[in-house]
Design a protein around this motif. Structure first.
Motif, PDB file in Angstrom:
ATOM      1  N   ARG A   1      -6.203   3.113 -18.739  1.00 59.71           N
ATOM      2  CA  ARG A   1      -6.695   4.035 -19.755  1.00 59.71           C
ATOM      3  C   ARG A   1      -8.204   4.243 -19.623  1.00 59.71           C
ATOM      4  N   MET A   2      -8.923   3.182 -19.310  1.00 53.98           N
ATOM      5  CA  MET A   2     -10.368   3.336 -19.090  1.00 53.98           C
ATOM      6  C   MET A   2     -10.644   4.268 -17.921  1.00 53.98           C
ATOM      7  N   ALA A   3      -9.879   4.112 -16.840  1.00 54.52           N
ATOM      8  CA  ALA A   3     -10.065   4.979 -15.675  1.00 54.52           C
ATOM      9  C   ALA A   3      -9.742   6.426 -16.023  1.00 54.52           C
ATOM     10  N   PHE A   4      -8.707   6.653 -16.828  1.00 57.25           N
ATOM     11  CA  PHE A   4      -8.352   7.994 -17.291  1.00 57.25           C
ATOM     12  C   PHE A   4      -9.557   8.625 -17.997  1.00 57.25           C
ATOM     13  N   ALA A   5     -10.154   7.884 -18.939  1.00 52.32           N
ATOM     14  CA  ALA A   5     -11.290   8.405 -19.697  1.00 52.32           C
ATOM     15  C   ALA A   5     -12.505   8.636 -18.799  1.00 52.32           C
TER      16      ALA A   5
ATOM     17  N   ARG B   1       0.823  -1.209   0.000  1.00 53.89           N
ATOM     18  CA  ARG B   1       0.000   0.000   0.000  1.00 53.89           C
ATOM     19  C   ARG B   1       0.858   1.261   0.000  1.00 53.89           C
ATOM     20  N   MET B   2       1.913   1.256   0.778  1.00 56.22           N
ATOM     21  CA  MET B   2       2.774   2.428   0.860  1.00 56.22           C
ATOM     22  C   MET B   2       3.442   2.696  -0.485  1.00 56.22           C
ATOM     23  N   VAL B   3       3.984   1.640  -1.111  1.00 58.34           N
ATOM     24  CA  VAL B   3       4.655   1.799  -2.403  1.00 58.34           C
ATOM     25  C   VAL B   3       3.683   2.328  -3.448  1.00 58.34           C
ATOM     26  N   LEU B   4       2.519   1.709  -3.556  1.00 59.92           N
ATOM     27  CA  LEU B   4       1.570   2.077  -4.600  1.00 59.92           C
ATOM     28  C   LEU B   4       0.949   3.451  -4.342  1.00 59.92           C
ATOM     29  N   LYS B   5       0.741   3.803  -3.085  1.00 61.24           N
ATOM     30  CA  LYS B   5       0.236   5.139  -2.751  1.00 61.24           C
ATOM     31  C   LYS B   5       1.258   6.199  -3.154  1.00 61.24           C
ATOM     32  N   THR B   6       2.530   5.916  -2.898  1.00 62.98           N
ATOM     33  CA  THR B   6       3.583   6.863  -3.258  1.00 62.98           C
ATOM     34  C   THR B   6       3.679   7.005  -4.772  1.00 62.98           C
ATOM     35  N   VAL B   7       3.561   5.892  -5.496  1.00 63.55           N
ATOM     36  CA  VAL B   7       3.577   5.936  -6.958  1.00 63.55           C
ATOM     37  C   VAL B   7       2.420   6.790  -7.469  1.00 63.55           C
ATOM     38  N   ARG B   8       1.231   6.578  -6.924  1.00 67.39           N
ATOM     39  CA  ARG B   8       0.055   7.337  -7.373  1.00 67.39           C
ATOM     40  C   ARG B   8       0.245   8.835  -7.139  1.00 67.39           C
ATOM     41  N   GLU B   9       0.710   9.195  -5.960  1.00 73.04           N
ATOM     42  CA  GLU B   9       0.904  10.604  -5.644  1.00 73.04           C
ATOM     43  C   GLU B   9       1.981  11.230  -6.525  1.00 73.04           C
ATOM     44  N   LEU B  10       3.057  10.469  -6.757  1.00 73.17           N
ATOM     45  CA  LEU B  10       4.132  10.962  -7.612  1.00 73.17           C
ATOM     46  C   LEU B  10       3.614  11.209  -9.025  1.00 73.17           C
ATOM     47  N   ALA B  11       2.820  10.274  -9.540  1.00 71.31           N
ATOM     48  CA  ALA B  11       2.274  10.417 -10.883  1.00 71.31           C
ATOM     49  C   ALA B  11       1.313  11.600 -10.966  1.00 71.31           C
ATOM     50  N   GLU B  12       0.417  11.717 -10.001  1.00 71.38           N
ATOM     51  CA  GLU B  12      -0.574  12.798 -10.031  1.00 71.38           C
ATOM     52  C   GLU B  12       0.089  14.169  -9.950  1.00 71.38           C
TER      53      GLU B  12
ATOM     54  N   GLU C   1      -1.204   0.011 -13.962  1.00 68.88           N
ATOM     55  CA  GLU C   1      -2.577   0.525 -13.987  1.00 68.88           C
ATOM     56  C   GLU C   1      -2.650   1.925 -13.383  1.00 68.88           C
ATOM     57  N   ILE C   2      -2.006   2.102 -12.231  1.00 68.10           N
ATOM     58  CA  ILE C   2      -2.046   3.386 -11.534  1.00 68.10           C
ATOM     59  C   ILE C   2      -1.447   4.499 -12.390  1.00 68.10           C
ATOM     60  N   VAL C   3      -0.284   4.242 -12.971  1.00 68.93           N
ATOM     61  CA  VAL C   3       0.391   5.264 -13.772  1.00 68.93           C
ATOM     62  C   VAL C   3      -0.371   5.534 -15.068  1.00 68.93           C
ATOM     63  N   SER C   4      -0.910   4.484 -15.690  1.00 69.31           N
ATOM     64  CA  SER C   4      -1.677   4.657 -16.930  1.00 69.31           C
ATOM     65  C   SER C   4      -2.910   5.518 -16.707  1.00 69.31           C
ATOM     66  N   ARG C   5      -3.453   5.502 -15.512  1.00 73.55           N
ATOM     67  CA  ARG C   5      -4.636   6.321 -15.204  1.00 73.55           C
ATOM     68  C   ARG C   5      -4.303   7.807 -15.212  1.00 73.55           C
ATOM     69  N   VAL C   6      -3.030   8.141 -14.986  1.00 72.59           N
ATOM     70  CA  VAL C   6      -2.597   9.539 -14.953  1.00 72.59           C
ATOM     71  C   VAL C   6      -1.933   9.933 -16.269  1.00 72.59           C
ATOM     72  N   CYS C   7      -1.044   9.067 -16.769  1.00 73.09           N
ATOM     73  CA  CYS C   7      -0.316   9.344 -18.020  1.00 73.09           C
ATOM     74  C   CYS C   7      -0.232   8.056 -18.827  1.00 73.09           C
ATOM     75  N   PRO C   8      -1.090   7.894 -19.834  1.00 74.11           N
ATOM     76  CA  PRO C   8      -1.102   6.654 -20.603  1.00 74.11           C
ATOM     77  C   PRO C   8       0.241   6.291 -21.221  1.00 74.11           C
ATOM     78  N   ASP C   9       1.004   7.276 -21.703  1.00 71.25           N
ATOM     79  CA  ASP C   9       2.279   6.964 -22.346  1.00 71.25           C
ATOM     80  C   ASP C   9       3.317   6.468 -21.349  1.00 71.25           C
ATOM     81  N   THR C  10       3.310   7.000 -20.149  1.00 72.93           N
ATOM     82  CA  THR C  10       4.245   6.502 -19.133  1.00 72.93           C
ATOM     83  C   THR C  10       3.861   5.092 -18.724  1.00 72.93           C
ATOM     84  N   GLY C  11       2.567   4.826 -18.651  1.00 68.89           N
ATOM     85  CA  GLY C  11       2.113   3.467 -18.373  1.00 68.89           C
ATOM     86  C   GLY C  11       2.526   2.498 -19.463  1.00 68.89           C
ATOM     87  N   LEU C  12       2.477   2.959 -20.720  1.00 65.73           N
ATOM     88  CA  LEU C  12       2.906   2.132 -21.847  1.00 65.73           C
ATOM     89  C   LEU C  12       4.383   1.782 -21.725  1.00 65.73           C
ATOM     90  N   PHE C  13       5.222   2.767 -21.388  1.00 63.81           N
ATOM     91  CA  PHE C  13       6.652   2.525 -21.227  1.00 63.81           C
ATOM     92  C   PHE C  13       6.908   1.557 -20.078  1.00 63.81           C
TER      93      PHE C  13
END
Length: 379
Positions: A244-248, A9-20, A71-83
């Motif tokens: 990507r669906m969540a982004f849309a 949870r800590m890792v993924l929360k930090t990733v989400r906040e960093l991406a946002e 999934e988390i990163v793709s929701r904020v930036c699809p291209d970064t999620g692709l990479f």
């Protein structure tokens, strides 16, 4: 998915906040450029290669964390999620799983540090879905192999220094090895731009020398293991598509709340309410299939079965096209303009019914799996 640990949870929360905080502003504007500044920021925080061995710079975690991060990163930036997907689930993962110690030390740390990338080269002009028709050959020569052939529709080449190349070993079947793009005999011939604005590449190899330490799979049994490993590419795609669906949907929900017509927000009209409800239903189903497949695989010694992988990616890619289309519909003419994020995403998601196995190939995989093993069991 079962409850995550506090560390997860800590890792993924930090990733989400960093991406946002850092990725949202440039989302959907990268075109054919790799989002290096985003990748390097993730590397600085130790988030590249969560599912790779720590001694090569990875996170020492599992594919569950990697799938959720994509999934988390793709929701904020699809291209970064692709990479992230390509560098956590495709070619570098093959090196991590099947490579020699020498190859791992040489190729993985620069990728984990956000300094390099690696492509995956499978398709040929006469061998797309039918990999058995592959003509690229690797012939033994002293302490290595000589590779000759052609690859096409290869992603990631412009920002990669090497590729995992699938080849045919005479009299031994298919296998794979690592080819450096600066090796003598490699010719980068053409770059094609797909609907999403991403480049795919055609390249030739003529008598290219590859040392034995760069061989990944050699022999029928070893290559079968890599075919099983390829299921992770499919599941990574499902996670990326779900993001990507969540982004849309995030965009559509916000717009429906703020846009007023006939004296009220359009989201208060039952037609829009029901549309959003149906889209969220499809998104949650795709997300559930993806998470469950990852959990099943990690609990089974990280072996992902083709039924789970193909069902998840087939469903996600099919419904994503509808979800993004309807989110664009909610925006109306505003989103039907070149440069709008949903216009980009509409073009982008169409490709995921082709990449990593077409709809038809996924259905073949599902049919073969149920004929062989049935539906499986809950426990």
């Amino acid at each position: 998915m079962e409850a995550l640990t506090d560390e997860q949870r800590m890792v993924l929360k930090t990733v989400r906040e960093l991406a946002e905080q850092n990725f949202a502003e440039k989302a959907c504007t990268w075109n054919d450029q790799a989002p290096w500044e985003n990748i390097q920021l993730l590397a600085e925080h130790g988030f590249l290669g969560l599912n790779f061995d720590e001694k090569y710079g990875g996170g020492g975690m599992t594919e569950i964390e990697a799938v959720l991060m994509i999934e988390i990163v793709s929701r904020v930036c699809p291209d970064t999620g692709l990479f992230l997907n390509s560098q956590q689930m495709l070619a570098p993962r093959a090196v991590n799983e099947f490579g020699t110690e020498s190859a791992k030390k040489a190729y993985l740390p620069p990728i984990m540090n956000g300094e390099d990338a690696m492509a995956l080269a499978i398709s040929e002009p006469d061998a797309g879905s039918d990999v058995s028709a592959m003509n690229t050959t690797a012939v033994e020569d002293g302490d290595g192999f000589r590779v000759t052939g052609e690859k096409t529709w290869v992603s990631d080449v412009p920002h990669s220094s090497s590729a995992v190349v699938w080849v045919r070993y005479p009299n031994e079947g298919l296998g794979s090895l690592i080819v450096d793009f600066d090796a003598e005999g490699v010719d980068i011939a053409n770059h094609f731009t797909n609907m999403a604005g991403h480049k795919q590449t055609q390249f030739y190899m003529e008598d290219v020398y590859v040392p034995k330490e760069n061989v990944l799979t050699h022999g029928r049994s070893a290559f079968k293991e890599q075919l099983v490993s390829l299921n992770w590419e499919r599941l990574g795609n499902a996670a990326m598509i779900t993001g990507r669906m969540a982004f849309a949907l995030d965009m559509a929900i916000e717009y429906a709340t703020e846009r007023e017509q006939f004296g009220q927000p359009i989201g208060d009209f039952q037609g829009i309410e029901w549309k959003l409800a149906d889209l969220v239903k499809q998104y949650k189903a795709a997300q559930g299939l993806t998470h469950q497949a990852a959990r099943n695989a990690v609990s089974a010694d990280r072996t992902l079965n083709r039924l789970d992988a193909s069902v998840a990616t087939l469903y996600a890619s099919e419904v994503a096209e509808r979800v993004v289309s309807e989110c664009l519909q909610i925006h109306g003419a505003n989103a039907y303009q070149r440069g709008h994020p949903l216009e980009f995403l509409y073009r982008d998601v169409r490709g995921w019914r082709i990449g990593a196995g077409t709809d038809e190939i996924q259905k073949n995989q599902i049919a073969d799996a149920i004929k062989e093993n049935g539906l499986g069991h809950i426990v």
